[in-house]
Design a protein around this motif. Structure first.
Motif, PDB file in Angstrom:
ATOM      1  N   LYS A  11       0.837  -1.202   0.000  1.00 42.31           N
ATOM      2  CA  LYS A  11       0.000   0.000   0.000  1.00 42.31           C
ATOM      3  C   LYS A  11       0.874   1.255   0.000  1.00 42.31           C
ATOM      4  O   LYS A  11       2.076   1.193   0.242  1.00 42.31           O
ATOM      5  CB  LYS A  11      -0.910   0.010   1.231  1.00 42.31           C
ATOM      6  N   ASP A  12       0.226   2.401  -0.225  1.00 39.33           N
ATOM      7  CA  ASP A  12       0.929   3.677  -0.086  1.00 39.33           C
ATOM      8  C   ASP A  12       1.280   3.891   1.383  1.00 39.33           C
ATOM      9  O   ASP A  12       0.411   3.813   2.254  1.00 39.33           O
ATOM     10  CB  ASP A  12       0.061   4.827  -0.579  1.00 39.33           C
ATOM     11  N   ALA A  13       2.543   4.171   1.663  1.00 38.15           N
ATOM     12  CA  ALA A  13       3.020   4.305   3.033  1.00 38.15           C
ATOM     13  C   ALA A  13       2.549   5.595   3.694  1.00 38.15           C
ATOM     14  O   ALA A  13       2.272   5.608   4.894  1.00 38.15           O
ATOM     15  CB  ALA A  13       4.549   4.237   3.063  1.00 38.15           C
ATOM     16  N   TYR A  14       2.441   6.681   2.941  1.00 38.26           N
ATOM     17  CA  TYR A  14       2.169   7.991   3.526  1.00 38.26           C
ATOM     18  C   TYR A  14       0.925   8.019   4.408  1.00 38.26           C
ATOM     19  O   TYR A  14       1.019   8.427   5.575  1.00 38.26           O
ATOM     20  CB  TYR A  14       2.094   9.054   2.424  1.00 38.26           C
ATOM     21  N   LEU A  36       9.987   8.953   2.768  1.00 37.71           N
ATOM     22  CA  LEU A  36       9.330   7.995   1.883  1.00 37.71           C
ATOM     23  C   LEU A  36      10.290   7.596   0.771  1.00 37.71           C
ATOM     24  O   LEU A  36      10.948   8.454   0.173  1.00 37.71           O
ATOM     25  CB  LEU A  36       8.071   8.618   1.271  1.00 37.71           C
ATOM     26  N   SER A  38      10.390   6.213  -2.821  1.00 37.01           N
ATOM     27  CA  SER A  38       9.563   6.017  -4.004  1.00 37.01           C
ATOM     28  C   SER A  38      10.454   5.619  -5.169  1.00 37.01           C
ATOM     29  O   SER A  38      11.049   6.464  -5.835  1.00 37.01           O
ATOM     30  CB  SER A  38       8.803   7.302  -4.326  1.00 37.01           C
ATOM     31  N   HIS A  39      10.585   4.310  -5.371  1.00 34.90           N
ATOM     32  CA  HIS A  39      11.366   3.776  -6.503  1.00 34.90           C
ATOM     33  C   HIS A  39      12.781   4.350  -6.527  1.00 34.90           C
ATOM     34  O   HIS A  39      13.257   4.818  -7.557  1.00 34.90           O
ATOM     35  CB  HIS A  39      10.646   4.022  -7.824  1.00 34.90           C
ATOM     36  N   ASP A  62       5.386  15.073  -3.679  1.00 35.68           N
ATOM     37  CA  ASP A  62       5.421  13.629  -3.931  1.00 35.68           C
ATOM     38  C   ASP A  62       5.423  12.872  -2.605  1.00 35.68           C
ATOM     39  O   ASP A  62       6.396  12.922  -1.858  1.00 35.68           O
ATOM     40  CB  ASP A  62       6.664  13.279  -4.742  1.00 35.68           C
ATOM     41  N   SER A  64       4.437   9.558  -2.719  1.00 34.11           N
ATOM     42  CA  SER A  64       4.272   8.180  -3.173  1.00 34.11           C
ATOM     43  C   SER A  64       5.323   7.286  -2.535  1.00 34.11           C
ATOM     44  O   SER A  64       6.297   7.757  -1.969  1.00 34.11           O
ATOM     45  CB  SER A  64       4.376   8.110  -4.699  1.00 34.11           C
ATOM     46  N   GLY A  65       5.089   6.002  -2.633  1.00 31.09           N
ATOM     47  CA  GLY A  65       6.032   5.017  -2.127  1.00 31.09           C
ATOM     48  C   GLY A  65       5.372   4.063  -1.166  1.00 31.09           C
ATOM     49  O   GLY A  65       4.443   4.429  -0.442  1.00 31.09           O
ATOM     50  N   SER A  66       5.856   2.855  -1.179  1.00 35.46           N
ATOM     51  CA  SER A  66       5.295   1.824  -0.309  1.00 35.46           C
ATOM     52  C   SER A  66       6.243   1.464   0.836  1.00 35.46           C
ATOM     53  O   SER A  66       6.103   0.432   1.473  1.00 35.46           O
ATOM     54  CB  SER A  66       4.958   0.570  -1.125  1.00 35.46           C
TER      55      SER A  66
END
Length: 169
Positions: A11-14, A36, A38-39, A62, A64-66
């Motif tokens: 899932k999205d970590a944020y 975070l 993110s890739h 941004d 994003s990131g899991s």
């Protein structure tokens, strides 16, 4: 009192980390931050004040990131401000740490690291710790987990940490 929330998953970590930080608000703190991954890109947002101030800081950016970590800080070393808020990164920018507790011998460790060419932007024992881990990793040519183990043998204090290398998540 400091608090740590971390997440690795699908899932999205944020939103998970922010929710966890809000659940820790009752403990008291002076700043909050989040890192975070993110890739392979590391995004860090830190803010003096409430978690809601951190959310405002991250708004439109941004998130994003899991994989990520968050922290609520109660200052022990360094005044409450954005720079001293956690997470803290190593000089290379590869390692990121959040830390609860106190590193009692941080001043001596910091002096040794300065003599080896490290620079510091915060007044925290946490920034000393993340650079100590990086220094051990480079000198001993070991993976992150082993570098953490070796570095912690040099540390005096009581603590809990979360650390990751954003280039090798």
């Amino acid at each position: 009192m400091c608090g740590i929330v971390a997440y690795i998953g699908a899932k999205d970590a944020y939103p998970i980390i922010i929710k966890g930080l809000k659940r820790l608000e009752y403990r008291g703190y002076d700043s909050a931050g989040i890192a975070l991954n993110s890739h392979g890109t590391l995004n860090i947002y830190k803010k003096q004040g409430k978690v809601s101030s951190l959310e405002e800081e991250a708004e439109g950016k941004d998130v994003s990131g899991s994989m990520g970590m968050g922290h609520t800080r109660w200052a022990t070393h360094g005044v409450p401000n954005d720079v001293n808020a956690h997470p803290q990164t190593s000089n290379s920018g590869d390692l990121v740490v959040v830390h609860n507790g106190i590193i009692e011998n941080y001043a001596a460790l910091k002096e040794e690291l300065i003599q080896r060419g490290y620079t510091f932007s915060s007044d925290t024992d946490t920034e000393v710790l993340v650079n100590l881990i990086e220094d051990v990793q480079k000198k001993e040519q070991v993976k992150l987990g082993k570098a953490v183990q070796i570095a912690l043998t040099q540390v005096v204090g009581a603590y809990a940490i979360v650390v990751f290398d954003h280039k090798k998540p």
